[in-house]
Design a protein around this motif. Sequence first.
Motif: not given
Lengths: 405, 296
Positions: A213-214, A217, A220, A238, A241-242, A245-246, B15-16, B19, B23, B132, B144-146, B148, B150-151, B218-221
């Motif tokens: 994701s990082s 972005m 992006q 991955n 997929k991500q 998602e984003f 944004g970072q 993220i 994690n 998801i 500054f970011m999108f 999701p 779910y996250r 599970a839905p992310i990875y």
Amino acid sequence: MAKKRLLTAIVTGLALVMAVSAASAAGLSDGVLKVGVMTDMSGAYSDLCGPGSVVAAQMAIDDFGGKVLGKKIELVSVDHQNKPDIAANKAREWFDTEKVDVITDLPTSSAALAVMEVANQKNKITLISTGASTKITNDNCNATNVHWTYDTYALAVGTGKAVVANGGDTWFFITADYAFGHSLENDTAAVVKASGGKVVGDVKAPFPNTDFSSFLMQAQASGAKIIGLANAGADTINSIKQAKEFGITQNQTLAGLLIFITDINSLGLDTAQGMVLTTGFYWDRNDETRAWSKRFRERHKNMPTMGQAGVYSSLMHYFSAVEKAGTDDSAAVMAAMKSMPINDMFAKNGYIRDDGRMVHDMYLVQVKKPAESKGPWDYYKVLRTIPGDEAYMSLDSSTCKLVKK
Amino acid sequence: MMIQVFGVPIQALLGQLLIGLINGSFYAILSLGLAIIFGLLNIINFTHGAQYMLGAFAAWMSLTYLGVNYWVGLILAPLIVGAFGILMERLMLRRLYHLDHLYGLLLTFGLALVLEGVFRQLYGVSGLSYTIPDIFQGGVNLGFMFLPYYRAWVIVASLTVCFATWFVIERTKLGAYLRAATENPELLQAFGVNVPLMITLTFGYGVALAGFAGVLAAPIYQVTPVMGSNLIIVVFAVVVIGGMGSILGSIVTGIALGLIEGMTKVFYPEASGVVVFVIMALVLLLRPAGLFGREK
């Protein structure tokens, strides 16, 4: 008594002589032709080569009749774990103590480069199918290696050119931080620039990596129209997929630079639909590919990837060359391989150049929408057949020492 | 004119950081489970990554074979994985308590390899997709970011579970028993507390936490047999940095390292795979018991 002993001795002697002469007539230095499949049996690439490549090799042996020059063809395989040191050591062991004559598959460029070097020192042949770096036929080229299925240049030309031609003229790369990723990025960047596009940035992601994701972005934020994925296997899956998602795929397009059909199968068409990619083989192209792939699937749970089909094709050609040369001597077999065109379910009028590159047509394909797919493994629409001479780097720009200019 | 920090726009940095927080909450929930298990059982649980993988697979299987939805899976999978943990403790780990740490480590490491191997044999390495859940489809644009949805849920869910666990252990009577059992199990037993049962249940809970993280992931990875082994080494580094067995330490360190790793991905992405280990080496040199640990 004395007479009988003498007779026994003579018969024994004759038998010995006959055994020796039989072996030399067959031309095989050790009475058996041994094929080694060195691959990733359990790691990140094991679905796209691995056990499937072993199946493909066994099919080649069976289809050739199990024998060449009257001697048995044997198969051995090993997991090189994508590590160059393990790969090189195992290759040395195979050549020195197990009398392996040829090693095939070799995913992971760094491991492939290490093994082809060892093989060349021992004067043995390598047939690289899944390894991808263009170094294999350039700086590191040698006279005992053939690079069969594809390389990063062919992928870059196929996908890069097509995407730029469709208006995708600004690129950002997410690159796996090792030899293969760098090679793929450099080759693609060159093609993008040559076609009139621009590279606005890149990021080198550690390999292997799960959370992209990082990096996505950063891609992006770059505003590039196209995000080039210079990675493979689980990393690519991955990333794709991500990206979905984003919400990145709403405004930007992903260009997968090395995608195998098993990756698409794992992602599902819902996530992967619309992607454009280049491949060296697709099972559903004509009756010949369908028939072979059907047989493959009966032995292995998946349809064949291009790497697995390449293992089969390269071994069939190698066996024919051994038969033609009448020996397993590497120089003679290499000469025979280079003298014969390759015509099988994998390639039409393919040929091997001085630098070891097997030149054959590549295919630009698009992943189908779920509604377009008629069933399992019906994943690609072939958009274009890229002629071999256009797909692969021309010898004029080769840095291989074997190429006379 | 955008405000910049070392050449990176502040928006991108925010944004970072977010993220990194996502994690970090994964690290926190996994390292918390490890810390509880080590604190109480003195077992270095190397199966933790495999148990995280089991959680993801349990969710995928219950969805695919039984049609069970995400929410039920979120409860069911940790229960299944926790039960597996209890079985493992009763049948195997129990025999190793009086021995050196090394034996527990070897056993759990071996079990992790076996579990991974079995799933690799059955499902291959490319993995399976877990979509998801519908309620979390899409996301919100924060400027500054999108993000999701779910996250966002992952942060909320894992932080809630982490702090609830911390609260129970540090602020309730049950927690007091648990802590007493780590200090002096014989004495606690003399007061009539069933210490062996408590140990079994605590191990089950620690393992269930791994299963819970697996369902969240599970839905992310991709759901793959190797998803745990990719993560477990980092999580162990987190536990070492936080201080083996420290509950609060493991949570705070997990989140902090997620953030630090996130920053590394912006300023020097090539190093993002090793930054956690560099910090671990520094902490071991300067404060061997870890940032929150006590010298024994």
